[in-house]
Motif scaffolding. Sequence first.
Motif, PDB file in Angstrom:
ATOM      1  N   GLY B 293       0.798  -1.232   0.000  1.00  0.00           N
ATOM      2  CA  GLY B 293       0.000   0.000   0.000  1.00  0.00           C
ATOM      3  C   GLY B 293       0.827   1.276   0.000  1.00  0.00           C
ATOM      4  N   PRO B 294       1.795   1.396   0.912  1.00  0.00           N
ATOM      5  CA  PRO B 294       2.569   2.647   0.961  1.00  0.00           C
ATOM      6  C   PRO B 294       3.366   2.907  -0.323  1.00  0.00           C
ATOM      7  N   LEU B 295       3.672   1.837  -1.068  1.00  0.00           N
ATOM      8  CA  LEU B 295       4.466   2.017  -2.288  1.00  0.00           C
ATOM      9  C   LEU B 295       3.620   2.453  -3.481  1.00  0.00           C
ATOM     10  N   ILE B 296       2.334   2.067  -3.456  1.00  0.00           N
ATOM     11  CA  ILE B 296       1.493   2.362  -4.634  1.00  0.00           C
ATOM     12  C   ILE B 296       0.302   3.253  -4.291  1.00  0.00           C
ATOM     13  N   GLY B 297       0.393   3.952  -3.191  1.00  0.00           N
ATOM     14  CA  GLY B 297      -0.636   4.966  -2.906  1.00  0.00           C
ATOM     15  C   GLY B 297      -1.772   4.519  -2.016  1.00  0.00           C
ATOM     16  N   GLY B 298      -1.769   3.267  -1.571  1.00  0.00           N
ATOM     17  CA  GLY B 298      -2.791   2.818  -0.627  1.00  0.00           C
ATOM     18  C   GLY B 298      -4.136   2.520  -1.265  1.00  0.00           C
ATOM     19  N   ALA B 299      -5.139   2.259  -0.386  1.00  0.00           N
ATOM     20  CA  ALA B 299      -6.498   1.906  -0.828  1.00  0.00           C
ATOM     21  C   ALA B 299      -6.480   0.746  -1.817  1.00  0.00           C
ATOM     22  N   THR B 300      -5.760  -0.300  -1.463  1.00  0.00           N
ATOM     23  CA  THR B 300      -5.623  -1.440  -2.374  1.00  0.00           C
ATOM     24  C   THR B 300      -6.641  -2.546  -2.070  1.00  0.00           C
ATOM     25  N   GLU B 301      -7.278  -2.474  -0.907  1.00  0.00           N
ATOM     26  CA  GLU B 301      -8.010  -3.652  -0.435  1.00  0.00           C
ATOM     27  C   GLU B 301      -9.173  -4.064  -1.323  1.00  0.00           C
ATOM     28  N   ASN B 302      -9.948  -3.073  -1.795  1.00  0.00           N
ATOM     29  CA  ASN B 302     -11.132  -3.420  -2.590  1.00  0.00           C
ATOM     30  C   ASN B 302     -10.765  -4.203  -3.833  1.00  0.00           C
ATOM     31  N   TRP B 303      -9.736  -3.750  -4.544  1.00  0.00           N
ATOM     32  CA  TRP B 303      -9.396  -4.446  -5.789  1.00  0.00           C
ATOM     33  C   TRP B 303      -8.506  -5.658  -5.558  1.00  0.00           C
ATOM     34  N   PHE B 304      -7.662  -5.587  -4.522  1.00  0.00           N
ATOM     35  CA  PHE B 304      -6.750  -6.706  -4.333  1.00  0.00           C
ATOM     36  C   PHE B 304      -7.512  -7.974  -3.950  1.00  0.00           C
ATOM     37  N   ALA B 305      -8.607  -7.833  -3.233  1.00  0.00           N
ATOM     38  CA  ALA B 305      -9.395  -9.009  -2.858  1.00  0.00           C
ATOM     39  C   ALA B 305      -9.817  -9.780  -4.113  1.00  0.00           C
ATOM     40  N   TYR B 306     -10.195  -9.036  -5.156  1.00  0.00           N
ATOM     41  CA  TYR B 306     -10.623  -9.689  -6.403  1.00  0.00           C
ATOM     42  C   TYR B 306      -9.429 -10.288  -7.145  1.00  0.00           C
ATOM     43  N   VAL B 307      -8.304  -9.581  -7.110  1.00  0.00           N
ATOM     44  CA  VAL B 307      -7.100 -10.113  -7.764  1.00  0.00           C
ATOM     45  C   VAL B 307      -6.693 -11.431  -7.113  1.00  0.00           C
ATOM     46  N   LEU B 308      -6.752 -11.441  -5.785  1.00  0.00           N
ATOM     47  CA  LEU B 308      -6.386 -12.647  -5.049  1.00  0.00           C
ATOM     48  C   LEU B 308      -7.325 -13.801  -5.411  1.00  0.00           C
ATOM     49  N   ALA B 309      -8.612 -13.496  -5.469  1.00  0.00           N
ATOM     50  CA  ALA B 309      -9.584 -14.535  -5.824  1.00  0.00           C
ATOM     51  C   ALA B 309      -9.326 -15.041  -7.241  1.00  0.00           C
ATOM     52  N   LEU B 310      -9.017 -14.128  -8.159  1.00  0.00           N
ATOM     53  CA  LEU B 310      -8.773 -14.528  -9.549  1.00  0.00           C
ATOM     54  C   LEU B 310      -7.528 -15.401  -9.653  1.00  0.00           C
ATOM     55  N   LEU B 311      -6.526 -15.082  -8.852  1.00  0.00           N
ATOM     56  CA  LEU B 311      -5.303 -15.882  -8.855  1.00  0.00           C
ATOM     57  C   LEU B 311      -5.621 -17.332  -8.459  1.00  0.00           C
ATOM     58  N   PHE B 312      -6.466 -17.477  -7.453  1.00  0.00           N
ATOM     59  CA  PHE B 312      -6.852 -18.827  -7.036  1.00  0.00           C
ATOM     60  C   PHE B 312      -7.640 -19.530  -8.144  1.00  0.00           C
ATOM     61  N   LEU B 313      -8.481 -18.744  -8.824  1.00  0.00           N
ATOM     62  CA  LEU B 313      -9.332 -19.340  -9.860  1.00  0.00           C
ATOM     63  C   LEU B 313      -8.523 -19.891 -11.029  1.00  0.00           C
ATOM     64  N   VAL B 314      -7.352 -19.309 -11.268  1.00  0.00           N
ATOM     65  CA  VAL B 314      -6.499 -19.803 -12.354  1.00  0.00           C
ATOM     66  C   VAL B 314      -6.179 -21.289 -12.111  1.00  0.00           C
ATOM     67  N   PHE B 315      -5.954 -21.613 -10.861  1.00  0.00           N
ATOM     68  CA  PHE B 315      -5.571 -22.993 -10.541  1.00  0.00           C
ATOM     69  C   PHE B 315      -6.773 -23.872 -10.164  1.00  0.00           C
ATOM     70  N   ARG B 316      -7.788 -23.278  -9.563  1.00  0.00           N
ATOM     71  CA  ARG B 316      -8.977 -24.060  -9.205  1.00  0.00           C
ATOM     72  C   ARG B 316     -10.229 -23.272  -9.605  1.00  0.00           C
ATOM     73  N   PRO B 317     -10.680 -23.452 -10.849  1.00  0.00           N
ATOM     74  CA  PRO B 317     -11.820 -22.647 -11.344  1.00  0.00           C
ATOM     75  C   PRO B 317     -13.078 -22.803 -10.493  1.00  0.00           C
ATOM     76  N   GLN B 318     -13.239 -23.916  -9.807  1.00  0.00           N
ATOM     77  CA  GLN B 318     -14.444 -24.100  -8.994  1.00  0.00           C
ATOM     78  C   GLN B 318     -14.282 -23.526  -7.595  1.00  0.00           C
ATOM     79  N   GLY B 319     -13.152 -22.850  -7.355  1.00  0.00           N
ATOM     80  CA  GLY B 319     -12.895 -22.336  -6.013  1.00  0.00           C
ATOM     81  C   GLY B 319     -12.238 -23.420  -5.167  1.00  0.00           C
ATOM     82  N   LEU B 320     -11.752 -23.033  -4.013  1.00  0.00           N
ATOM     83  CA  LEU B 320     -11.003 -23.983  -3.185  1.00  0.00           C
ATOM     84  C   LEU B 320     -11.826 -25.207  -2.789  1.00  0.00           C
ATOM     85  N   PHE B 321     -13.090 -24.963  -2.428  1.00  0.00           N
ATOM     86  CA  PHE B 321     -13.918 -26.061  -1.921  1.00  0.00           C
ATOM     87  C   PHE B 321     -15.149 -26.314  -2.791  1.00  0.00           C
TER      88      PHE B 321
END
Lengths: 429, 329
Positions: B293-321
Motif C-alpha cells: 500500500g505505501p508504495l502504490i498509494g494505498g487503498a488497495t483492499e477493494n481491488w486486491f481481494a478480487y485479484v487474489l480470488a482470480l489468482l486462485f481461480l487460475v488454478f482451481r476454477p471451482q474455487g477452493l472447496f
Amino acid sequence: MRKSFTLLAAAAIAAGTAGAAQADLVVPNLSYRTGPFAAGGIPYADGFQDYFTLLNERDGGIGGEKVQTPECETAYNTEKGVECYEATKGMGALVYNPLSTGITYQLIPKMQADGITLYTPGYGRTSAANGKVFEWVFNYPANYWDGASVAVKYLLDQNGGSLDGKKIALLYHNSAYGKEPIRTLEELSKKHGFTLSTLPIDSPGQEQKSQWLQVRREKPDFVIFYGWGVMNSVAIQEAANIRFPMENFIGIWWSGSENDVQAAGAGAHGYKSLTMHGVGADYPVYADLKQYVHDAGKAAGDGSNAGTVLYSRGMYAAMVIAEAIRKAQELAGTSAVNAAQVRDGFEALEITEARMAELGLPDFGQPFAASCEDHGGPGMARLQQWDATAQKWTLISDWISPDDEVLAPLVAEDSAAYAAEAGLTQRCN
Amino acid sequence: MLPDQLVFAMEVTLNGLMAGVMYALVALGFVLIFKASGIFNYAQGVLALFAALTLVGLQNGQIPFAHVINAAFGTNLHHFGWTLPAVVAIALTALVMVGVAWLIERLVLKHLINQEPIILFMATIGLAYFLEGLGDVMWGADIKTLDVGLPQGISETVETVTANWLGYGFFIDKLDIVAALVAAALVAALTLFSQYTKYGRALRAVADDHQAALSVGISLRFVWVLVWSIAGFVALIAGIMWGAKSGVQFSLSLIALKALPVLMLGGFTSIPGAIVGGLIIGMGEKLFEFFAGPLIGGATENWFAYVLALLFLVFRPQGLFGERIIERV
C-alpha cells in the motif's frame, strides 16, 4: 433506451410539478433520498426544499414569483445526476446544486455550454472559485481547500503558532472529493514544518481496519478527515476503538453531522469538525419554518430533520440561491428572471451580517461579496465539537480565515490548467 | 525482540483474519441459497440490511410505515413506546425473516420453478430493489444506532499479553472476537443441522439432485422456504455485526461486495469454503495493504481481494472447496 428513460423521467418530473405557472422560478432539487448515501442526502434536500416552501408560503415567493423545486433522485450516482440535469434543464431551470462533487465535475462543461448556473457551496471543483475561468460556477462561501487551510490554522492556534515537527495524517475518501485537499496540505506542510501522511479509504468505507492500524502505529498528532456517508461513522468508531484522542480528530464539514457521530455513542465525545454555518435551531428563521411549513403540513420528507446540521446546510444553500435570484431581479428590473440574469445575480451578490439578521439567521453564515473574479467567497469556517452527553454540536471557535497566500496561487494554477484544457479565454479583464 | 515490521505484520495478519470472519458471515448466506437451489442471491446484502432495520425498529418500538400513515391520515405516529430486550427483538426479527422467506417463495420462486438460473438471478436483483425500498418505507432512511449489548473497542487483554510478549500491544476489536465466536457457532450449528436432522438431510438431498429429491417425496418448495429462512437468519447475524460497527444505514447492503471475492475463492457451494475463503481474503488484502500500500498509494483492499480470488481461480476454477463441474457432450 437512454432516451426513453430520459423522456420518462422528464414526464415524471413534469407530472410532479403539474400546475406550475410558466413564469415560476424553477430551481431543480437534485437530491438523493435512496441508496447508500441517503442518510446525508435526505436532511439536506429537506432543508433546501423547506426554505423555498417558506418563501412561497410566507412571502408569496421571491419578488412575487413562486419558486418551484422539482425534485430528481440521483442516488449520489454521477450518471443519474447527469440524467436528472438533462431531464430538468428544459423546464426553465435557473440554477443547480447537485450535492455531489462527481456530478459537479460532469456538469461544469455542460452548464457552461447551456448557460445555467451551477452552485456548489462547500463542495465541487475548488478552483471554480476563480470567476475569470468558471463563468457559470459559484462555490462561495467556502471550498475544500479553504477547509484544509482553516483546519491547519486552527491547529496552529491550538499549538502556540507552530506545528513544526508535528505529524498530521489526512484520512480521505478515495475519490475526486477526498483528494482535493492533498495539494493544499502538502504546501502547508512545507510552510509550517509538519509531516503529512495520506491515508486513502475506498468508498463506501465500511472496512477501515488497515488505515486505523496505521494511525495507531504511526501515532500522528492530528488526523484531518475528508469522508462522506458510512465512511464517517465507521472512522469515528474506529478512532474511538484505538483510543485516538477525539479532540485531535478534525473532519471537514461533510464529516460533521449528527449521522456521523451518533453510531459511536459516547466514544464520539469531543470529535471536532469544521462548519461553514451555525448549529442548532436557535435562529428566528426556524420559528417561521415551524409556522409556515412544518405546522402547516408542507414540510419535505417526514419533517423530522429540522435543526440538524445537514438540514441547516441545505437551507443555507437555498437561502443563498434565493438571495441571488432577488439580486438578479433587482439588476434586471423584472421578477421573471432567466438563467443568464440569475448568473449575473450570483456574481453581484453581497450578503452582509445585517442581511443575514433580516433573513432570520443572525451570525449564521459569514458575510461575503462576490465579483467577476471571485466566485469563492472568503472561505472562512468555524470549528464545532460533538457533545455525546448532550447529543449536540457546539461551536468552539470564531470564524477562521484560510491562508490565501498559499491558496490563491493553487487556485490560479488549477483554473488556468482547466482553461487551457477547455479552450476558455479568461474574463474580467 | 522481533523487528518492528514483523510485529506489525503479525498484528495486521490477526486483524485481517478477523475482518475475514466478517466477510465470511455475509458469504455464508450466499452459499446456503446457492447450494440448495443453484440461485446466486443478489439480494443477500439487502436481506442483511432489511434484517438489521427490522431489528432496530422492533427493539425501539418504531411503528412501521409511520411516515406513510402520517401522510395519509394526518396523524403524528412514530413509536409504540416500548423498548424490547435485545434477545426478544432478535427472536422476533428471525420470525420476520422466516415470513420474508415464505413470501419470497410464494410470490417469486414458486412461479420460476424450472426456469434458467439467469432468470432466478434476475428475480433476485428485482427482489433486492424491492426489499431496499420496502425497508426505507417501513423504517425510514435515517441512520439507526444498533445496540444489542455487543462489546466494542480494543481488547485490553490482547493488548497487555502481546505487549508483555512482543513489546507492542496488538489491537484487536472486541466486536471482531465476538464475530469470530458467533461465526464458529453458526458453522457448527449449520453442520449439525445438515448432517443430523431430517430437514437438513432433505436440504442436502435437494442440493445434490433436485429431481431425485422430488421423486422421493421431498417438497422442493418447503426446502426453499427453509433455506431462505436460514439465509435470512444468517443475514440477520451479519447485519448485527456490521450494523454495530457503523450504525444501521442503507450502505449496509454493500457488504455483499465484500463477500464476492470470498465466494470466488471459497466456492459457491461450500460452508467451510466461505469461512476459509473469508480468512484468506481478509488476511491477504490486509497484508498486501500493509506491505505494498505505501508504495502504490494505498487503498488497495477493494481491488486486491478480487485479484487474489482470480489468482486462485487460475488454478482451481471451482474455487477452493467448490464442486467440480464436469459436463460431457
